[in-house]
Design a protein around this motif. Structure first.
Motif, PDB file in Angstrom:
ATOM      1  N   ARG A  33      -1.556   8.515  -7.870  1.00  0.00           N
ATOM      2  CA  ARG A  33      -1.557   7.245  -7.177  1.00  0.00           C
ATOM      3  C   ARG A  33      -2.523   6.257  -7.822  1.00  0.00           C
ATOM      4  O   ARG A  33      -3.523   6.643  -8.404  1.00  0.00           O
ATOM      5  CB  ARG A  33      -1.948   7.458  -5.716  1.00  0.00           C
ATOM      6  N   SER A  34      -2.188   4.991  -7.676  1.00  0.00           N
ATOM      7  CA  SER A  34      -3.068   3.946  -8.166  1.00  0.00           C
ATOM      8  C   SER A  34      -4.316   3.887  -7.289  1.00  0.00           C
ATOM      9  O   SER A  34      -4.228   3.690  -6.076  1.00  0.00           O
ATOM     10  CB  SER A  34      -2.343   2.598  -8.145  1.00  0.00           C
ATOM     11  N   VAL A  35      -5.489   4.072  -7.903  1.00  0.00           N
ATOM     12  CA  VAL A  35      -6.730   4.180  -7.133  1.00  0.00           C
ATOM     13  C   VAL A  35      -7.283   2.815  -6.772  1.00  0.00           C
ATOM     14  O   VAL A  35      -7.701   2.581  -5.630  1.00  0.00           O
ATOM     15  CB  VAL A  35      -7.775   4.983  -7.934  1.00  0.00           C
ATOM     16  N   LYS A  39     -11.297   4.722 -15.098  1.00  0.00           N
ATOM     17  CA  LYS A  39     -10.674   4.046 -13.957  1.00  0.00           C
ATOM     18  C   LYS A  39     -10.997   4.704 -12.621  1.00  0.00           C
ATOM     19  O   LYS A  39     -10.871   4.074 -11.566  1.00  0.00           O
ATOM     20  CB  LYS A  39      -9.156   4.011 -14.144  1.00  0.00           C
ATOM     21  N   TYR A  40     -11.427   5.966 -12.652  1.00  0.00           N
ATOM     22  CA  TYR A  40     -11.688   6.680 -11.413  1.00  0.00           C
ATOM     23  C   TYR A  40     -13.096   6.439 -10.877  1.00  0.00           C
ATOM     24  O   TYR A  40     -13.482   7.022  -9.855  1.00  0.00           O
ATOM     25  CB  TYR A  40     -11.443   8.177 -11.621  1.00  0.00           C
ATOM     26  N   THR A  41     -13.856   5.596 -11.552  1.00  0.00           N
ATOM     27  CA  THR A  41     -15.171   5.192 -11.043  1.00  0.00           C
ATOM     28  C   THR A  41     -15.299   3.673 -10.908  1.00  0.00           C
ATOM     29  O   THR A  41     -16.099   3.200 -10.104  1.00  0.00           O
ATOM     30  CB  THR A  41     -16.294   5.704 -11.967  1.00  0.00           C
ATOM     31  N   ALA A  96       0.826  -1.208   0.000  1.00  0.00           N
ATOM     32  CA  ALA A  96       0.000   0.000   0.000  1.00  0.00           C
ATOM     33  C   ALA A  96       0.855   1.251   0.000  1.00  0.00           C
ATOM     34  O   ALA A  96       0.576   2.209  -0.721  1.00  0.00           O
ATOM     35  CB  ALA A  96      -0.929  -0.005   1.219  1.00  0.00           C
ATOM     36  N   GLN A  97       1.932   1.255   0.796  1.00  0.00           N
ATOM     37  CA  GLN A  97       2.779   2.432   0.848  1.00  0.00           C
ATOM     38  C   GLN A  97       3.544   2.619  -0.450  1.00  0.00           C
ATOM     39  O   GLN A  97       3.773   3.749  -0.892  1.00  0.00           O
ATOM     40  CB  GLN A  97       3.759   2.310   2.022  1.00  0.00           C
ATOM     41  N   TYR A 121      -8.602  -0.583  -2.323  1.00  0.00           N
ATOM     42  CA  TYR A 121      -8.890  -1.957  -1.914  1.00  0.00           C
ATOM     43  C   TYR A 121      -8.081  -2.337  -0.677  1.00  0.00           C
ATOM     44  O   TYR A 121      -8.611  -2.917   0.290  1.00  0.00           O
ATOM     45  CB  TYR A 121      -8.574  -2.908  -3.068  1.00  0.00           C
ATOM     46  N   ILE A 122      -6.794  -2.005  -0.683  1.00  0.00           N
ATOM     47  CA  ILE A 122      -5.933  -2.352   0.452  1.00  0.00           C
ATOM     48  C   ILE A 122      -6.344  -1.587   1.704  1.00  0.00           C
ATOM     49  O   ILE A 122      -6.289  -2.114   2.823  1.00  0.00           O
ATOM     50  CB  ILE A 122      -4.455  -2.075   0.088  1.00  0.00           C
TER      51      ILE A 122
END
Length: 584
Positions: free
Chosen positions: A236-238, A313-315, A171-172, A243-244
């Motif tokens: 950042r990867s959304v 991807k943002y939804t 996650a980090q 999810y994490i």
């Protein structure tokens, strides 16, 4: 010093002493043969460090053992050839040492051949190697003593006060701009895509004696695919980060990652979440404005699979969050990528039917219906990997009449910016032109065909009738201009892959400059393929911008000779465009 330590110093390669000897005599300093050990205030030198090319900022050679343990000298960060080969240098991206709980408590450097510390796993190349390690007990590079990473393994991360679990480190790591699991996967998938596209061209030529697409539409699809991945370089990867976060804070229980039933359940869960999102993207106008980019091509081939939206991807990540309550992130990440990669090969006309598999899987025949603008094809076959959801919820339709591809109201453009933003501009204008607050909300949240007094999804009789005489948008362009666009687009693809490979060591200014040049180039190619009158001026501007940023060192190609050749070609093309403008 004892005789045993002197014998170790004379060995061809320095080997770390065993743990009992360390406890008895203390930890020795590393020294160059014949030079003696330096004091505490001096720089530590050894032959192994010189062979590794490890040096601090002041030029003093640092010990390779100190570098492996994450210890840097006072004068600056430690660099080594292995870190530079990985694309990581200096302080730009620290590489954490990975250890099991037992090894974390033990002293590193316990008698391994070649000086490898026992129980000390090498730094994980996040995020891909770490995901594989968490999900499948993979042996990481330089794993001492055959140690394997388990679900309970810990990571020693520079900057953290205590070891943490791989999911926390994942996650980090993914939270840093420029690091994306999906982006990393897209780079590794490029050879896979090229191979399948070449195979489709060969099979189509054998079957029909013609190619499965057009140059202008193919370049447009690839341009939209590149444009859709550029935000991953900056932001950042959304999908995985959200999810994490839910998994770490709110999970109800944890399914075992090594159980086959967990993987089967995740396959169904990811595909059902995709079905729900895909269906809503067709039935909600604001979501359709993003998704319609994928349907805007009037050809149907593997290039179309890469035609993606920059906003979708943002939804989509919202629909995956319920699985975070019980499915491990590593298992989810694998199935998320599998679901996307599976949908690549079904965008083709060279495969007609797969027999009994048509009842279960989403096949090229089913997906051709989904991409059609025939009245019987509208809002059908939403499945990703499986077609069972469409059969259950009544949205399945088998392929019948010849499918005509594209939008019911074509955009008629190869400009990637126009294709991405024009539907949003249409919604904006319709929103302000529609009276009443509730009606304005309906413009956004009801179907694309909705209007005052109409059903939520619009009237089926308003869908344009297909006559079979529809002609795709295909402006007449000279052959040399098509060749020019293909060659220069291939160079832009090279710049794009080089950007993804080196993003972790580039400054933000350099990244923004490269992204801006790529967007300028893709827009220029789109206007050239439309044969617009002002495309020549934009192309001259692009050529001059390239020469400037290339001379200043802000653009680099993976092939140095290609960069110089491209520079010379651009000078010739600039002179030719200027001559044409003067003639006109």
């Amino acid at each position: 010093r004892s005789k045993k330590f002197q014998a170790l110093l004379k060995a061809p390669r320095f080997q770390a002493p065993t743990a009992p000897w360390v406890r008895k005599h203390g930890r020795p300093r590393c020294a160059a043969p014949g030079a003696g050990a330096h004091g505490r205030s001096g720089a530590v030198r050894c032959a192994r460090a010189e062979r590794c090319g490890v040096a601090g900022r002041s030029g003093a050679v640092r010990c390779a053992r100190a570098e492996r343990s994450g210890v840097a000298g006072r004068s600056g960060a430690v660099r080594c050839a292995r870190a530079e080969r990985s694309g990581v240098a200096g302080r730009s991206l620290p590489r954490p040492a990975v250890r099991t709980p037992a090894a974390a408590a033990a002293r590193p450097g316990h008698g391994q051949p070649g000086g490898r510390p026992a129980g000390h796993l090498a730094r994980a190349a996040a995020p891909r190697s770490l995901l594989r390690a968490v999900a499948g007990r993979e042996r990481l590079p330089h794993g001492g003593g055959g140690a394997r990473l388990r679900g309970q393994a810990f990571l020693n991360i520079p900057g953290l006060s205590s070891p943490c679990r791989p999911v926390q480190y994942l996650a980090q790591t993914l939270a840093k701009p420029g690091i994306s699991f999906t982006g990393h996967t897209s780079v590794k998938s490029i050879p896979f895509f090229i191979t399948f596209i070449g195979l489709e061209f060969a099979v189509s030529w054998v079957q029909k004696r013609k190619l499965p697409g057009r140059i202008n539409d193919g370049i447009s699809s690839l341009s939209l695919g590149i444009l859709s991945r550029l935000p991953d370089v900056l932001f950042r990867s959304v999908d995985l980060i959200s999810y994490i976060y839910i998994w770490d804070k709110y999970r109800l229980f944890e399914l075992p990652w090594d159980s086959p039933w967990t993987w089967y359940l995740t396959l169904l869960g990811v595909d059902f979440a995709y079905y729900c999102f895909h269906r809503i993207s067709h039935e909600v106008n604001i979501l359709w404005a993003a998704h319609q980019v994928h349907h805007s091509s009037e050809d149907y081939n593997l290039f179309t699979a890469l035609r993606q939206s920059i906003l979708q991807k943002y939804t989509s990540w919202i629909f995956n969050l319920p699985m975070a309550l019980f499915i491990p992130p590593s298992v989810f990440a694998v199935h998320l990528q599998f679901n996307l990669l599976y949908q690549f090969w079904i965008h083709t006309e060279v495969i007609t039917s797969l027999g009994p598999l048509e009842w279960i899987l989403n096949t090229p025949s089913h997906h051709r219906v989904h991409h059609g603008r025939n009245p019987y094809c509208i809002d059908k076959n939403y499945g990703g990997t499986l077609i069972i959801w469409d059969r259950i919820f009544g949205t399945f339709e088998a392929e019948d009449a010849k499918v005509v591809y594209g939008l019911t109201h074509p955009v008629n453009s190869f400009n990637p910016i126009m294709l991405q933003l024009r539907p949003l501009a249409h919604i904006w204008n319709t929103f302000w032109a529609t009276p009443g607050f509730c009606s304005k909300l309906s413009v956004i949240f009801k179907g694309p065909g909705w209007g005052p007094g109409k059903p939520r999804l619009g009237l089926p009789e308003e869908i344009p009738v297909i006559t079979g005489k529809e002609v795709p948008f295909n402006p007449s362009v000279p052959a040399y201009l098509n060749c020019y666009a293909v060659v220069h687009f291939a160079v832009i693809v090279d710049f794009y892959t080089e950007l993804l490979a080196t993003v972790t060591v580039l400054s933000q200014g350099t990244i923004l400059l490269r992204i801006g040049f790529i967007i300028l180039s893709l827009t220029s190619f789109g206007l050239l393929l439309e044969n617009r009158s002002k495309a020549g001026i934009l192309e001259i501007t692009r050529c001059l911008v390239f020469i400037g940023v290339y001379k200043l060192g802000y653009l680099r190609s993976q092939f140095s000779s290609l960069g110089y050749a491209y520079e010379n070609i651009l000078w010739c093309q600039t002179a030719d465009f200027i001559a044409q403008l003067i003639t006109v």
